[in-house]
Write a protein that holds these residues in place. Structure first.
Motif, PDB file in Angstrom:
ATOM      1  N   GLU A   5      38.567  29.709  47.166  1.00 62.07           N
ATOM      2  CA  GLU A   5      37.663  28.575  47.345  1.00 62.07           C
ATOM      3  C   GLU A   5      36.350  28.810  46.606  1.00 62.07           C
ATOM      4  N   ARG A   6      35.839  30.032  46.685  1.00 61.37           N
ATOM      5  CA  ARG A   6      34.593  30.369  45.980  1.00 61.37           C
ATOM      6  C   ARG A   6      34.755  30.192  44.475  1.00 61.37           C
ATOM      7  N   GLU A   7      35.874  30.647  43.934  1.00 59.23           N
ATOM      8  CA  GLU A   7      36.092  30.541  42.485  1.00 59.23           C
ATOM      9  C   GLU A   7      36.202  29.083  42.054  1.00 59.23           C
ATOM     10  N   ILE A   8      36.911  28.282  42.825  1.00 57.49           N
ATOM     11  CA  ILE A   8      37.027  26.859  42.485  1.00 57.49           C
ATOM     12  C   ILE A   8      35.654  26.193  42.584  1.00 57.49           C
ATOM     13  N   MET A   9      34.909  26.488  43.629  1.00 59.58           N
ATOM     14  CA  MET A   9      33.580  25.908  43.784  1.00 59.58           C
ATOM     15  C   MET A   9      32.662  26.353  42.652  1.00 59.58           C
TER      16      MET A   9
END
Length: 60
Positions: A5-9
Motif C-alpha cells: 500500500e505504501r509503494e502504491i501510494m
C-alpha cells in the motif's frame, strides 16, 4: 500501512497534482498490477482497493 500500500501510494503521490484524476488512478493501479504490487488476488478487486486507497486525493 502495509508495504505494498505504501509503494502504491508513493507512486500516486509522486505524480503532479494535475495527474491525479480517476483515469490516472486506473493507470497507477495497472502499473502496480503489472509490477506484482497487488492488493488482491483478482485484478478487479485490486483496482477497487487502489481506488479506495487514493480516493481522498483524486481531483475532479
Amino acid at each position: 500501512m502495509k508495504s505494498i500500500e505504501r509503494e502504491i501510494m508513493k507512486r500516486w503521490l509522486d505524480q503532479h497534482e494535475d495527474k491525479r484524476a480517476g483515469s490516472d488512478a486506473e493507470r497507477v493501479a495497472q502499473e502496480a498490477w503489472d509490477l506484482h504490487l497487488r492488493l488482491a488476488k483478482h485484478e478487479h478487486t485490486h483496482y477497487q482497493l487502489v481506488m479506495d486507497l487514493v480516493r481522498w486525493s483524486v481531483r475532479e
